[in-house]
Design an enzyme around this catalytic site. Structure first.
Site, PDB file in Angstrom:
ATOM      1  N   MET A 178       0.826  -1.205   0.000  1.00 51.72           N
ATOM      2  CA  MET A 178       0.000   0.000   0.000  1.00 51.72           C
ATOM      3  C   MET A 178       0.861   1.256   0.000  1.00 51.72           C
ATOM      4  SD  MET A 178      -2.712   1.132   2.966  1.00 51.72           S
ATOM      5  CE  MET A 178      -1.406   1.569   4.121  1.00 51.72           C
TER       6      MET A 178
ATOM      7  N   SER B 263       3.586  -6.643   2.094  1.00 52.53           N
ATOM      8  CA  SER B 263       2.383  -6.142   2.744  1.00 52.53           C
ATOM      9  C   SER B 263       1.156  -6.627   1.981  1.00 52.53           C
ATOM     10  CB  SER B 263       2.447  -4.618   2.867  1.00 52.53           C
ATOM     11  OG  SER B 263       1.496  -4.147   3.800  1.00 52.53           O
ATOM     12  N   GLN B 264       0.247  -5.721   1.541  1.00 51.06           N
ATOM     13  CA  GLN B 264      -0.967  -6.203   0.895  1.00 51.06           C
ATOM     14  C   GLN B 264      -0.668  -6.965  -0.400  1.00 51.06           C
ATOM     15  OE1 GLN B 264      -3.357  -2.663   0.304  1.00 51.06           O
ATOM     16  NE2 GLN B 264      -2.535  -2.279  -1.731  1.00 51.06           N
TER      17      GLN B 264
ATOM     18  N   ASP C 196       5.747  -5.093  14.278  1.00 52.46           N
ATOM     19  CA  ASP C 196       4.911  -4.511  13.231  1.00 52.46           C
ATOM     20  C   ASP C 196       3.872  -3.555  13.813  1.00 52.46           C
ATOM     21  OD1 ASP C 196       3.374  -4.036  10.886  1.00 52.46           O
ATOM     22  OD2 ASP C 196       3.918  -6.024  10.141  1.00 52.46           O
TER      23      ASP C 196
ATOM     24  N   HIS D 230       7.284  -2.996  10.331  1.00 49.73           N
ATOM     25  CA  HIS D 230       6.713  -3.435   9.062  1.00 49.73           C
ATOM     26  C   HIS D 230       7.657  -3.197   7.876  1.00 49.73           C
ATOM     27  CE1 HIS D 230       3.399  -4.685   6.583  1.00 49.73           C
ATOM     28  NE2 HIS D 230       3.451  -3.584   5.855  1.00 49.73           N
TER      29      HIS D 230
END
Length: 287
Positions: free
Chosen positions: A22, A97-98, A214, A270
């Site tokens: 993202m 991530s996503q 995270d 993260h």
């Protein structure tokens, strides 16, 4: 062309496909560009790296990560991969991530050419229940936060906001299962799709990376397919205690029983990892 592709796989190993997270895009020199360069230079078995761009520009790639429905993005990714002659004999995939759960959806819905190994770095495979602080006061990020707070499961928000499509409210499990347009679908929590399960079971390895500190993924255990126990938002179930695993809805239990699921925990926040951590832990899955 097929013989040429097979030659390159034999000589140089299997190519790699990347999908960013993202707020990022395919080609930033400090993110996906740096990762692509590191893999090409340090992983001897890899000669070709494709970083997916969803849209016709880097700017649209970034905005589509917020605004384009996930399955539409996955279909565009499938078309890109099927059209790339370098990937026709199969590829390894790395999602950030996503991008981790998006590539997992790609494995479930686009089995040809085959995804061999999937490395998910900080993905959100059981969804999220919390949205992080917006970096540098990003206006689009603030818009996402406001819309999620307003009503993540409204049809308008689900249809127009990517992050709502993997919002998983453990206090509203029935609403989640009924209205989620992505994560509940790929996790076979709405209608069971045998093809989704069978396609994921074709992976040679599923590699899951969680970040111990995270602050972006809530809960961070979602990166390992863990999640809140239904009906509350404090107790976390390990991946193998969730219904997704015990009922083997997507083939996770099948893969795990076969020794094909691999868990890593990196110490930082993260997506904070070094080239050394990548090479020591993850490069082995790029043969």
């Amino acid at each position: 062309m097929k013989l040429l592709s097979l030659f390159f796989v034999t000589v140089f190993g299997t190519p790699v496909v990347l999908w960013h997270g993202m707020g990022d895009n395919c080609c930033h020199s400090f993110s996906m560009g740096a990762v692509s360069k590191m893999i090409r230079e340090k992983v001897e078995t890899v000669n070709y790296v494709k970083s997916l761009m969803i849209g016709d520009s880097e700017a649209s790639d970034t905005s589509n990560g917020f605004l384009m429905p996930v399955f539409q993005q996955v279909e565009l990714a499938c078309q890109q991969i099927q059209a790339d002659p370098e990937l026709q004999e199969g590829y390894h995939a790395i999602g950030f991530s996503q991008g981790g759960q998006f590539l997992r959806a790609l494995a479930q819905t686009c089995p040809s050419p085959p995804m061999k190994n999937l490395i998910s770095i900080g993905g959100q495979h059981q969804g999220i229940f919390g949205f992080p602080k917006c970096p540098n006061g990003s206006s689009i990020c603030e818009y996402v936060r406001k819309m999620l707070n307003w009503g993540a499961y409204s049809s308008f928000i689900q249809s127009h906001l990517v992050q709502a499509q993997y919002w998983h409210d453990p206090l509203q499990e029935e609403e989640y299962k009924q209205y989620s347009q992505f994560i509940a679908v790929v996790n076979n929590e709405r209608e069971f799709n045998q093809t989704f399960k069978e396609n994921l079971e074709k992976l040679e390895n599923l590699v899951l990376v969680k970040f111990a500190k995270d602050t972006m993924v809530v809960p961070k255990e979602s990166s390992h397919f863990g999640y809140y126990a239904p009906g509350q938002d404090s107790d976390i179930l390990a991946y193998n205690d969730t219904e997704l695993f015990t009922e083997d809805r997507i083939g996770l239990k099948t893969l795990d029983t076969a020794g094909k699921v691999h868990f890593f925990t990196f110490a930082g926040d993260h997506l904070r990892f070094t080239d050394e951590e990548f090479m020591q832990n993850l490069a082995q899955f790029l043969p």
